[in-house]
Write an enzyme that holds these catalytic residues in place. Sequence first.
Site, PDB file in Angstrom:
ATOM      1  CG  ASP A 282      -2.201   0.866   0.913  1.00 24.56           C
ATOM      2  OD1 ASP A 282      -2.151   1.703  -0.017  1.00 24.56           O
ATOM      3  OD2 ASP A 282      -3.209   0.731   1.626  1.00 24.56           O
TER       4      ASP A 282
HETATM    5  C1  BGC Z   1      -5.084   3.155   0.150  1.00 22.74           C
HETATM    6  C2  BGC Z   1      -5.244   2.099  -0.905  1.00 22.74           C
HETATM    7  C3  BGC Z   1      -5.174   2.720  -2.277  1.00 22.74           C
HETATM    8  C4  BGC Z   1      -3.847   3.436  -2.390  1.00 22.74           C
HETATM    9  C5  BGC Z   1      -3.611   4.054  -3.756  1.00 22.74           C
HETATM   10  C6  BGC Z   1      -3.887   4.046  -0.099  1.00 22.74           C
HETATM   11  O1  BGC Z   1      -3.884   5.147   0.747  1.00 22.74           O
HETATM   12  O2  BGC Z   1      -4.981   2.538   1.408  1.00 22.74           O
HETATM   13  O3  BGC Z   1      -6.443   1.393  -0.725  1.00 22.74           O
HETATM   14  O4  BGC Z   1      -5.327   1.744  -3.262  1.00 22.74           O
HETATM   15  O5  BGC Z   1      -3.808   4.464  -1.428  1.00 22.74           O
HETATM   16  O6  BGC Z   1      -4.370   5.151  -3.976  1.00 22.74           O
END
Ligand code: BGC
Length: 748
Positions: A282
């Site tokens: 993530d």
């Molecule tokens: C979130 C993810 C997301 C990623 C990309 C993160 O802050 O937890 O679910 O896919 O950002 O935008």
Amino acid sequence: MFNFIRLSALFFFLNISLFFAQIYKNPSENIEKRISDLLNRMTLQEKIGQMQQYNLWEMNDKVLEEVADGKVGSFLNAGSKEDKIKLQTVAVSKSRLGIPLIFGRDVIHGYKTVLPIPLGQASTWNPDLIKKGAEVAAAEASEDGIHWTFAPMIDISRDPRWGRIAESCGEDPFLASVMGSAMIHGFQGENLAAPNTIAACAKHYVGYGAAEGGRDYNTTLIPEGELRNIYLKPFQAAVKTGVATLMSAFNDLNGVPATGNNFTLKKILRKEWLYDGFVVSDWGAVSEMINHGFAKDGEEAAVKAVNAGVNMEMVTENYKTHLTQLINSGKVKVEWIDTLVAGILRVKFKLGLFDNPFGINPSKTTLTNTNKKIAKEIATESIVLLQNRNSTLPLNIDKINNLAIVGPLADAPADQLGTWSLDGNPANVITPLKAIKKEFGHKLKIYYSKAMETPRSNDRKYFNDALEIAGKSDCVLLFLGEDAMLSGETHCRAFLNLPGKQEELIDELSKLGKPLILIILAGRPLTFGNVANKVNSILYAWHPGIMGGEAISDILFGKVSPSGKLPVTFPRTVGQIPIYYNHKNTGRPPSPNQLGRTLGTPENPDGYASYYLDVDYTPAYPFGYGLTYSSLKYSNLSLSDKTIKLDDTLQVSVSVTNTGNFRTKEIVELYIRDLYGSITRPVKELKGFKKIDLAPGESRKVKFSLSAEDFKFYDINMNYIAEPGEFEIFVGGSSNDKDLLKEKIILK
Ligand code: BGC
């Protein structure tokens, strides 16, 4: 003769390979051969480049240079379609080996045709329909050159304080597995290389939804049995379904951050489930292992994430900065890097990016009527009727002349889209006010008052307007709940009541004595027990997406019966959380005669059982609950046998009759209870459901079959087994005992 054949075959293959000297560029070659050919040609720098994902909001020259140098394998966001074409052109024509980039984006619940939030989609209990929604999202996103979505989010969510419950499929492992897999099928289709499909990403692996206190990014402590029996289930189903990628979560799981967790990423995902796709961290989760206190610095964070099996680092650059040195010092093995890079390349090959690098869907389906129709169908089936006193709904248009539409969410296009709708445009949203005016404006006098500036407003300055129009109307439709920004990532709440002065507004309106219909738009279960008795009917519409207004209007005026059911338990008050249907029985289970007691009577407790002094132990609305405009009768629960052996299949059937006078869909739910075991077992576990359509008076026999697989669980030694003993089988319309028929079987 045999030798001659062998020689000719050899000659033939030599020729072919000479012709396609670069096997990895040959579309007719087998993917594994293409991968190993390409890996053999790659420098260490190029391999590490594949493991780097950048976020790009704005195009710049530096990034183009890095692409040309093979220093980046993927982008998220990456600007417009034109920007993506530009980046990809550089990747395939200027980088040494021409390895294409993979472009990812959060296409969470629809792309431009924004669908209901995933929690709403889960309320449909209709996987075929949800699959269609994901197909729409994939086709639209791929028109803009997106290859990969960071969805579905299949974190088990038992805590409505957590803002990201909106993105989830709710609290149940079975329902989340079915719905998550339906989304994956929809995004990925039969063939990832088709122009209208995109790679899916099951996230957040794993345990993220169990954040302590419902506070985002918080610690999670989940015993291994619970992890395997509950939290891992939807991910295991996703891997079985063939999900192309997974995302490693932010949270610290049992003391080891999920992004550096050998146990979940290596032992379970790769060794037990034989997963060969790739895992992306993530956003910044590799670096965050320093904050977690699990890594001294970026170098140690890189070692831990890589060695656990995170193939690609999102945004931060620990791999890029440290991997060469780590390989030289032997802390990371180059063979392992090859395995991780192979995982990334495998997905790129499957997407067909080496052969058709732009992967742009040429068909123009964005926001077509067909897509909107699917969005509307999903929104319609996602709406849950929680209360309908005196059958106030559906409204009879012939009996109304003046209608009051009140509330800050009656005409709030942006809020209707909900969290994570990056590509949604409020201009495309049909709000309830718009839909009702369009459909009934010529027949009814419609008055509208926002009553509050926003759902969070704390002043009553527009209350009088609302009361005035309500006073001259035959019926009041009141649109309350949460604005979009109250849910989603980091948007957690410690209070789950209707925000601002909403309860006071209900109070005031209810004094008029008019039929009062409350429609709640929200990203999570809210607590509104204080006001439920002041309104006739309550419809829970979640954040329903661009077609939500028409869906709500159709339901209010009886074009269709509501048919959604809750994918998550609604607490009476925050203090009951965590509250979920598949809990354990405890040694002192409370009993129904402990319900409805005078609150706050500590001097007079009702026995020493597991309940509260100041609120009933039961939820406001149970998992699986939802009313229709009709009435349904369940009868004749019958089992093919009362005693079964492990390799038998148990046939279960039940008759469901529409005893009312409204056509409706009904979700028929099947639960089991393992009455005793080598470990304590949940009081109920969902093991099947069917959504059927019944005309008034119609009766249908609904059949399920259960096999040993359905009775299995991870025991104390983590063996996946079904234990002999007694099981209860329940079938009915919600997880509540009073809605279920019950039979018992013995498993030998
Ligand atoms: C979130 C993810 C997301 C990623 C990309 C993160 O802050 O937890 O679910 O896919 O950002 O935008």
